[in-house]
Every structure is written in C-alpha cells, then in structure tokens.
Scaffold this motif. Sequence first.
Motif, PDB file in Angstrom:
ATOM      1  N   THR B  99      54.434  61.295  41.128  1.00  0.00           N
ATOM      2  CA  THR B  99      54.060  61.327  39.710  1.00  0.00           C
ATOM      3  C   THR B  99      52.613  60.828  39.595  1.00  0.00           C
ATOM      4  O   THR B  99      52.112  60.168  40.503  1.00  0.00           O
ATOM      5  CB  THR B  99      54.932  60.376  38.859  1.00  0.00           C
ATOM      6  N   PRO B 100      51.956  61.132  38.466  1.00  0.00           N
ATOM      7  CA  PRO B 100      50.602  60.605  38.267  1.00  0.00           C
ATOM      8  C   PRO B 100      50.579  59.079  38.343  1.00  0.00           C
ATOM      9  O   PRO B 100      49.591  58.496  38.790  1.00  0.00           O
ATOM     10  CB  PRO B 100      50.246  61.090  36.860  1.00  0.00           C
ATOM     11  N   THR B 101      51.674  58.432  37.924  1.00  0.00           N
ATOM     12  CA  THR B 101      51.718  56.964  37.989  1.00  0.00           C
ATOM     13  C   THR B 101      51.531  56.475  39.422  1.00  0.00           C
ATOM     14  O   THR B 101      50.805  55.501  39.671  1.00  0.00           O
ATOM     15  CB  THR B 101      53.066  56.451  37.442  1.00  0.00           C
ATOM     16  N   ALA B 102      52.170  57.138  40.360  1.00  0.00           N
ATOM     17  CA  ALA B 102      52.027  56.755  41.766  1.00  0.00           C
ATOM     18  C   ALA B 102      50.569  56.876  42.198  1.00  0.00           C
ATOM     19  O   ALA B 102      50.037  56.038  42.931  1.00  0.00           O
ATOM     20  CB  ALA B 102      52.916  57.642  42.640  1.00  0.00           C
ATOM     21  N   MET B 103      49.916  57.955  41.707  1.00  0.00           N
ATOM     22  CA  MET B 103      48.509  58.160  42.069  1.00  0.00           C
ATOM     23  C   MET B 103      47.639  57.053  41.478  1.00  0.00           C
ATOM     24  O   MET B 103      46.699  56.561  42.112  1.00  0.00           O
ATOM     25  CB  MET B 103      48.040  59.533  41.580  1.00  0.00           C
ATOM     26  N   ILE B 104      47.979  56.660  40.244  1.00  0.00           N
ATOM     27  CA  ILE B 104      47.212  55.588  39.603  1.00  0.00           C
ATOM     28  C   ILE B 104      47.365  54.286  40.393  1.00  0.00           C
ATOM     29  O   ILE B 104      46.380  53.586  40.665  1.00  0.00           O
ATOM     30  CB  ILE B 104      47.674  55.396  38.135  1.00  0.00           C
ATOM     31  N   ILE B 105      48.604  54.013  40.813  1.00  0.00           N
ATOM     32  CA  ILE B 105      48.847  52.785  41.590  1.00  0.00           C
ATOM     33  C   ILE B 105      47.997  52.794  42.862  1.00  0.00           C
ATOM     34  O   ILE B 105      47.305  51.812  43.177  1.00  0.00           O
ATOM     35  CB  ILE B 105      50.346  52.662  41.952  1.00  0.00           C
ATOM     36  N   ALA B 106      48.011  53.910  43.565  1.00  0.00           N
ATOM     37  CA  ALA B 106      47.235  53.993  44.812  1.00  0.00           C
ATOM     38  C   ALA B 106      45.746  53.778  44.535  1.00  0.00           C
ATOM     39  O   ALA B 106      45.066  53.036  45.244  1.00  0.00           O
ATOM     40  CB  ALA B 106      47.471  55.345  45.480  1.00  0.00           C
ATOM     41  N   GLN B 107      45.241  54.416  43.477  1.00  0.00           N
ATOM     42  CA  GLN B 107      43.809  54.287  43.188  1.00  0.00           C
ATOM     43  C   GLN B 107      43.455  52.863  42.763  1.00  0.00           C
ATOM     44  O   GLN B 107      42.390  52.355  43.118  1.00  0.00           O
ATOM     45  CB  GLN B 107      43.399  55.278  42.093  1.00  0.00           C
ATOM     46  N   VAL B 108      44.334  52.235  42.005  1.00  0.00           N
ATOM     47  CA  VAL B 108      44.083  50.847  41.603  1.00  0.00           C
ATOM     48  C   VAL B 108      43.944  49.975  42.851  1.00  0.00           C
ATOM     49  O   VAL B 108      43.026  49.154  42.963  1.00  0.00           O
ATOM     50  CB  VAL B 108      45.210  50.316  40.689  1.00  0.00           C
ATOM     51  N   ILE B 109      44.841  50.194  43.813  1.00  0.00           N
ATOM     52  CA  ILE B 109      44.789  49.379  45.039  1.00  0.00           C
ATOM     53  C   ILE B 109      43.488  49.637  45.807  1.00  0.00           C
ATOM     54  O   ILE B 109      42.876  48.728  46.359  1.00  0.00           O
ATOM     55  CB  ILE B 109      46.014  49.664  45.932  1.00  0.00           C
ATOM     56  N   ILE B 110      43.053  50.892  45.798  1.00  0.00           N
ATOM     57  CA  ILE B 110      41.837  51.217  46.550  1.00  0.00           C
ATOM     58  C   ILE B 110      40.579  50.637  45.897  1.00  0.00           C
ATOM     59  O   ILE B 110      39.705  50.107  46.582  1.00  0.00           O
ATOM     60  CB  ILE B 110      41.698  52.759  46.709  1.00  0.00           C
ATOM     61  N   ILE B 111      40.486  50.700  44.560  1.00  0.00           N
ATOM     62  CA  ILE B 111      39.202  50.323  43.952  1.00  0.00           C
ATOM     63  C   ILE B 111      39.141  48.889  43.413  1.00  0.00           C
ATOM     64  O   ILE B 111      38.055  48.384  43.174  1.00  0.00           O
ATOM     65  CB  ILE B 111      38.772  51.307  42.842  1.00  0.00           C
ATOM     66  N   THR B 112      40.275  48.228  43.259  1.00  0.00           N
ATOM     67  CA  THR B 112      40.215  46.846  42.758  1.00  0.00           C
ATOM     68  C   THR B 112      39.356  45.937  43.652  1.00  0.00           C
ATOM     69  O   THR B 112      38.485  45.219  43.142  1.00  0.00           O
ATOM     70  CB  THR B 112      41.626  46.262  42.572  1.00  0.00           C
ATOM     71  N   PRO B 113      39.553  45.965  44.979  1.00  0.00           N
ATOM     72  CA  PRO B 113      38.698  45.101  45.815  1.00  0.00           C
ATOM     73  C   PRO B 113      37.219  45.463  45.692  1.00  0.00           C
ATOM     74  O   PRO B 113      36.365  44.584  45.667  1.00  0.00           O
ATOM     75  CB  PRO B 113      39.196  45.377  47.238  1.00  0.00           C
ATOM     76  N   LEU B 114      36.926  46.752  45.582  1.00  0.00           N
ATOM     77  CA  LEU B 114      35.531  47.188  45.466  1.00  0.00           C
ATOM     78  C   LEU B 114      34.897  46.630  44.193  1.00  0.00           C
ATOM     79  O   LEU B 114      33.811  46.036  44.217  1.00  0.00           O
ATOM     80  CB  LEU B 114      35.469  48.720  45.455  1.00  0.00           C
ATOM     81  N   ILE B 115      35.591  46.813  43.068  1.00  0.00           N
ATOM     82  CA  ILE B 115      35.043  46.344  41.795  1.00  0.00           C
ATOM     83  C   ILE B 115      34.924  44.822  41.798  1.00  0.00           C
ATOM     84  O   ILE B 115      33.912  44.258  41.375  1.00  0.00           O
ATOM     85  CB  ILE B 115      35.933  46.816  40.619  1.00  0.00           C
ATOM     86  N   ALA B 116      35.952  44.151  42.316  1.00  0.00           N
ATOM     87  CA  ALA B 116      35.923  42.680  42.338  1.00  0.00           C
ATOM     88  C   ALA B 116      34.773  42.174  43.189  1.00  0.00           C
ATOM     89  O   ALA B 116      34.089  41.211  42.833  1.00  0.00           O
ATOM     90  CB  ALA B 116      37.248  42.138  42.873  1.00  0.00           C
ATOM     91  N   SER B 117      34.532  42.839  44.300  1.00  0.00           N
ATOM     92  CA  SER B 117      33.487  42.391  45.204  1.00  0.00           C
ATOM     93  C   SER B 117      32.100  42.544  44.564  1.00  0.00           C
ATOM     94  O   SER B 117      31.268  41.636  44.631  1.00  0.00           O
ATOM     95  CB  SER B 117      33.563  43.198  46.508  1.00  0.00           C
TER      96      SER B 117
END
Lengths: 238, 234
Positions: B99-117
């Motif tokens: 589902t799109p929700t699964a895709m959102i979860i994956a993307q959140v995991i990928i970009i959260t460290p980048l944005i936080a850093s």
Amino acid sequence: MVTPILPLEVSQALVKRRGKTLLGPVDLTVSQTGFTIVMGPNGAGKTTFLRTLHGLERLSKGEVIWQVPLTEARLRQAFVFQTPIMLRRSVRDNLTYPLTLRGTKKAKARQLAEDWARRVGLGGALDQQAPQLSGGEKQKLALARALILDPDIIFLDEPCANLDGRAMREIETILLDACDAGTRIIMATHDIGQAKRLATDVVFLMHGHIIENSHAKDFFAGPKTPQAAALLQGDIVE
Amino acid sequence: MGDIWEGLVAGFWLVVTLDPDLVEITLRSLQVTVTATVIASLIALPFGAWLAIRRFRHRRATIAVLNALMGLPPVVVGLIVYLLLSRSGPFGVFGLLFTPTAMIIAQVIIITPLIASIAHQSVRDIWAEYHDLLISFSTTKRQRIATLIWDGRRALMTAALAGFGRAIGEVGAIMIVGGNIDHATRVLTTAIALETGKGDFALALGLGFVLIALAVAVNIAIHAIGQTESEGKW
Ligand SMILES: Nc1ncnc2c1ncn2[C@@H]1O[C@H](COP(=O)(O)OP(=O)(O)OP(=O)(O)O)[C@@H](O)[C@H]1O
Ligand SMILES: [Mg+2]
C-alpha cells in the motif's frame, strides 16, 4: 526603589582551563558609579576578566557577588563582545531582540530600536541584514543592542577597535552620557588616549593578575608599576 | 538512435498532453513523498535541533549512529520494512504491505536520518555563533530554541527539501514494499523501471522528464532559500 546591584564583590576569583591559569586569583570591588578602563597587553586576560565578572566563565575558585540574587543581577547587565555577535536578522530585529526577551511591547521596542540606531549612526541601515554590516558598523550595533536595555552595568571588550575617529568620538559621547546617567561601565581598551579621556579608574592586568588598580588621575600621573609606566610611555610591555 | 529520438518526442508529447497515466503516477509519487517528507521533518527537525543544543552522555554516539543511518542502503530498508509488514511479521495484522502507506513508512525511515543530520549541523553552527550572546542575555531554554529555529529556518527548510529530493528519486525500497501495482502503488521511479524493462521508452522518458523537473525544482527552491537569506526577505 529598586535595590542597586552594585557594589560588586570579587573575591579570590580563579579561572583555569586545562590546568592553565587564565585569570587570578583576583580580588576587586566594583563601586556603584564610575568608568573603569581595563588595560594590559594582548593575552593579559582582559577578556577573561570581563567575562568572569559577567558570569560567562566558570570559576575554579572564589566568588563574584552582586547585591541582588544572581538571576536578577544577570538581567541588569549587558556585555559587548570583542568580536561582535550578530543575529542573522535585520539591524532593527537585532535591536528589538533583547527587549522582546524581556517582554517589552512591540511598538515600544521598535521605537527604541529606531532611536538607538540613529544614535549610533545606523538610522539608515535598519532594514539591512546585520551579518552584512561592516566591522565598525557591527561594533556600533552591538553597543546599541547592549545599551538599549538600559543596564545598571555594561562590560565593553574593546568596543572601538574598528572605529574611525569620528565614530569613536560619537561612541565615547554616548558612553559618557550613559555613565552620567548612572550606568556603571567597565571597558577594555588598548587605546591610551581613549583611556585618558574616559577613565575614572584603571585596572591594569598582566599574566592574569591585577597588578594595578587605581584612580585614573593617579594612574596616568604616576603608575606604581614599571610595566604600567612602560605601557604609558609607549614601550612594549611583556 | 531512431528509437531514442522517437521515444523522446513521444515522452515529451505525453507530458504536454497531460497523459492520464502519467498524471496519476506523478500525483501518487507526490502524495507519497510529500507525506513522507512532512512526517520525517516533524521527527527530524526538532530532534536535530535538540541534538545540537543539549549536552548528554551518549551525544557523540547518537550523532555517529545518525550519520551511519544516513548511509543505510534503501534496498535494505525496503527489505526490513517488508519483513515487518508482511503477513507473518509483527505488524502483519495491519495489512499495510503493498500500500502507499508502506511506501511512506520506508521513505520516512530513509530520509529522517538525512534531514536530522543536516538540521543538526546547521543548528549547531548557529548555536556556536550565538552561544555567548544568548547566555549574556540570560535567555531561557525555550527562548534559545525558538531563536535558533527561527534564525535557522532556511537551513531547516533546505534540510527538508534535501529529504524530499532523496525520497522522490528512490526506487529500491518502495519497489519492494509497494510492489509497483498499477493504479495502487505505482510511482514515478518504479514505473520508469517497469516501462524500461518492457521497452516502452515513451512513457519511461515522459516520467523521466517529470522526475527531472521535480529534482530541478527542488534545487531551485534550495537555491532561492539561500538567496532570501542573503537578501533578508523573510
Ligand atoms: N578557552 C580558553 N582555553 C585556553 N586558553 C584560553 C581560553 N581563552 C583564553 N585563553 C588564554 O587566556 C589568556 C588570556 O586571554 P584573554 O582573551 O583574556 O586576553 P586579552 O587580554 O583579552 O587579550 P587581547 O588584548 O588580545 O584581547 C590568553 O593567553 C589566551 O590564550
Ligand atoms: Mg581580549
């Protein structure tokens, strides 16, 4: 009637960093009125001394005691750093910033900002970004931003280092006015002429120690230490 | 050579005529990635700012972990999210896989460290600059954080945009957890991969144009933010 925060009592204040003594032990009483000039060669500890009185340096020993509780004393002081710290905002917003922190009404803060900008010759630069000002303009802004709080005591770390003759005279007038109005001033400078024009008393520092602390008249007429005498004669002091 | 040229023209034509498939896929891509960017920013921006100001015991270790997480291969993130969401996984009951929700979860995991850093670095720089002044004005903790966030707002927006840029062009993770299902989870990158495989270069190139346009738009936005910084517009 507000309790005065002065006199300030400094007793046995000692500042160490990584085992090296930067300042002290220093004993000193800062009286209620006056214009103290802090002199001494580069690295003597002038900046450390001012920062210590203002409470920015951690003391290894000793005390700095105001007549009112520390939290209140902090709010009634201001500091102008040797290298001006500019908020990444306009000149106007730099000036209103400390007022807003203390809950001054917006309209009042803007009015004061405009007044002070004009007094230090930045009236035309209110909307300019502060980090883009020239070195001298930054110093003027830093000074105005400190005085705008109408502090009981202000610490100035070489505030005229980048100023041309005219600006220096204007700033000196502002400082003398503030002093007359009751603001206690403690200022470091390398400029002997300026020290003579402004000082009511002089603190002379060497290697982190106060080696002389006298009335300006006495200091300039006949310094007690050979180092101070050498400095006044324009010799290199080390 | 002829194929490529024809593909380019056809692809361009799809964009100009707002081909329904292309529009649908583009909108889904935007929906997934914008949502992921907003969620990731809500987590990462305060966390990065907090990390810059607070001194605590494992601060250095936390920053090291954050930087390591930034280098996580997206495919591996996809695999992990897949395992977590699959029927037999711990979150299988929610039926989120593909589902799109699964895709959102994956993307959140990928970009959260980048944005936080990125947020951490920029707030740390401003804090180093402002430290003595804010102490001298005896600001409260709350006032300090508000000041740093306000004066760092452009850098923080840039961090969020960098996250968006990374997420919109990512293909490995969302292919695994989304499954590239037509009219359900097909987005720009997965569609390009599929159409290229099928040899339908027209649609692949048309989608490619859109993707490039989005990437360029993000960079223009980042540049424009830097511009307003020096001009002090807002
Ligand atoms: N954080 C620090 N860690 C270690 N040494 C320091 C630190 N800050 C200052 N010093 C040292 O303390 C001494 C006094 O420094 P300070 O800045 O107080 O001198 P100053 O009299 O203000 O000199 P100047 O006229 O150049 O401004 C110098 O030798 C300096 O190297
Ligand atoms: Mg100094």
